[in-house]
Design a protein around this motif. Structure first.
Motif, short mmCIF file in Angstrom:
data_model
loop_
_atom_site.label_atom_id
_atom_site.label_comp_id
_atom_site.label_asym_id
_atom_site.label_seq_id
_atom_site.Cartn_x
_atom_site.Cartn_y
_atom_site.Cartn_z
N VAL A 13 0.82 -1.21 0.00
CA VAL A 13 0.00 0.00 0.00
C VAL A 13 0.85 1.26 0.00
CG1 VAL A 13 -1.74 1.31 1.27
CG2 VAL A 13 -1.90 -1.17 1.17
N LEU A 14 1.90 1.29 0.83
CA LEU A 14 2.74 2.49 0.91
C LEU A 14 3.48 2.75 -0.40
CD1 LEU A 14 4.23 2.25 4.52
CD2 LEU A 14 2.42 3.77 3.69
N VAL A 15 3.98 1.68 -1.01
CA VAL A 15 4.67 1.82 -2.30
C VAL A 15 3.70 2.34 -3.35
CG1 VAL A 15 5.83 0.58 -4.18
CG2 VAL A 15 6.38 0.04 -1.80
N ARG A 16 2.51 1.75 -3.38
CA ARG A 16 1.51 2.16 -4.35
C ARG A 16 1.12 3.63 -4.16
NH1 ARG A 16 -2.06 -1.65 -3.28
NH2 ARG A 16 -3.71 -0.37 -2.41
N SER A 17 0.99 4.02 -2.90
CA SER A 17 0.64 5.40 -2.59
C SER A 17 1.73 6.37 -3.04
CB SER A 17 0.39 5.55 -1.08
OG SER A 17 0.12 6.89 -0.75
N GLY A 18 2.99 5.95 -2.83
CA GLY A 18 4.11 6.80 -3.23
C GLY A 18 4.17 6.99 -4.74
N ILE A 19 3.98 5.89 -5.47
CA ILE A 19 4.00 5.96 -6.94
C ILE A 19 2.84 6.79 -7.44
CG2 ILE A 19 3.90 4.64 -9.08
CD1 ILE A 19 5.15 2.29 -7.50
N HIS A 20 1.69 6.63 -6.80
CA HIS A 20 0.51 7.41 -7.17
C HIS A 20 0.80 8.90 -7.02
CE1 HIS A 20 -4.19 7.72 -7.00
NE2 HIS A 20 -3.64 8.74 -7.64
N SER A 21 1.44 9.28 -5.93
CA SER A 21 1.78 10.69 -5.70
C SER A 21 2.72 11.21 -6.78
CB SER A 21 2.42 10.86 -4.32
OG SER A 21 1.51 10.55 -3.29
N LEU A 22 3.70 10.39 -7.16
CA LEU A 22 4.61 10.79 -8.23
C LEU A 22 3.87 11.01 -9.54
CD1 LEU A 22 7.75 8.49 -7.75
CD2 LEU A 22 7.66 10.97 -7.51
N LEU A 23 2.99 10.07 -9.87
CA LEU A 23 2.24 10.17 -11.11
C LEU A 23 1.33 11.39 -11.12
CD1 LEU A 23 1.27 6.41 -11.58
CD2 LEU A 23 3.03 7.68 -12.82
N ARG A 24 0.76 11.70 -9.96
CA ARG A 24 -0.14 12.84 -9.87
C ARG A 24 0.59 14.16 -10.12
NH1 ARG A 24 -2.73 11.53 -5.22
NH2 ARG A 24 -1.24 12.73 -3.96
N SER A 25 1.90 14.17 -9.83
CA SER A 25 2.69 15.40 -10.02
C SER A 25 3.13 15.59 -11.47
CB SER A 25 3.92 15.37 -9.12
OG SER A 25 4.85 14.39 -9.56
N MET A 26 2.90 14.57 -12.33
CA MET A 26 3.34 14.65 -13.73
C MET A 26 2.22 15.18 -14.61
SD MET A 26 5.28 10.95 -13.94
CE MET A 26 6.55 10.50 -12.74
N THR A 27 2.55 16.07 -15.49
CA THR A 27 1.57 16.69 -16.38
C THR A 27 0.95 15.67 -17.33
OG1 THR A 27 2.82 18.75 -16.33
CG2 THR A 27 1.21 18.48 -18.11
N GLY A 28 -0.36 15.67 -17.40
CA GLY A 28 -1.05 14.84 -18.38
C GLY A 28 -1.15 13.38 -18.03
N ILE A 29 -0.94 13.02 -16.76
CA ILE A 29 -1.04 11.62 -16.32
C ILE A 29 -2.07 11.52 -15.20
CG2 ILE A 29 0.18 9.68 -15.25
CD1 ILE A 29 2.72 10.63 -16.65
#
Length: 217
Positions: A13-29
């Motif tokens: 869960v923590l890994v998934r949450s971290g990756i999700h946060s990274l993706l959310r910071s990327m434009t158009g993703i």
């Protein structure tokens, strides 16, 4: 810019949450769905039809490699990026042979994750910068010389092999897959014969080398 719709699958869960946060910071993703295992990833892929699925390679029940195989069949338009902490040629080639369009290590920088996504979405295969194409070529030649790989098994046999290697007995496998014990035993006997491996330790070793499970799992 049109959003790249992403399905994210990781059983931590923590890994998934971290990756999700990274993706959310990327434009158009945009992350449209999250899964905790391969079976859920397959189900959500069919439901949401994302542009891209990012999957951890080592998930219990149905691992990332098997999920890639099945998503490829059911949803052929979805791009598939494997995310893993394992850099060995065996894992990389299992993922690519299953249909993954890219392979990225979990300790990569955020910019490399974004680069992998953009490249895969352009139809270009992506390999982590720490992976050696020469080593992969050597591994492919070695496998060709040795012969059998997990590809010779049916999807059900690969699934049962993974569960055996994870330490489940026949009754537990039958319950998990909604099969009879006799059917599980038949599949088990067939996969042993096909691989010419006739004991559980041998199957476990084979599953690890084939990327179906990891030592930690």
């Amino acid at each position: 810019m049109i959003d790249i719709r992403v399905l994210l699958a990781d059983d931590h869960v923590l890994v998934r949450s971290g990756i999700h946060s990274l993706l959310r910071s990327m434009t158009g993703i945009q992350v449209v769905a999250e899964a905790a295992d391969g079976e859920e990833a397959l189900r959500l892929a069919e439901t949401h039809q994302p542009d891209l699925a990012i999957l951890d390679i080592a998930m219990k029940g149905m691992n990332g490699v098997e999920a890639v195989r099945r998503i490829k069949v059911k949803c052929p338009n979805i791009k598939l990026l494997m995310l893993s902490m394992y850099s060995s040629e065996e894992y990389v080639m299992q993922a690519l042979n299953a249909g993954a369009h890219g392979y990225l290590l979990k300790d990569s920088a955020a910019y490399e994750l974004e680069r992998a996504i953009r490249q895969v979405m352009q139809g270009i295969r992506y390999l982590d910068s720490f992976l050696s194409p020469d080593a992969l070529d050597l591994y492919m030649r070695r496998v060709a010389e040795k012969g059998a790989s997990a590809e010779v098994l049916t999807p059900r046999q690969r699934q049962i092999l993974q569960l055996i290697a994870e330490g489940h007995n026949t009754k537990e496998i039958a319950y998990h897959l909604n099969l009879s014990g006799k059917t599980v035993e038949t599949h088990r006997a067939q996969l042993m014969e096909r691989l010419d491996i006739h004991d559980v330790p041998g199957l476990v070793l084979y599953a690890v080398r084939s990327g179906l499970i990891t030592i930690e799992k």
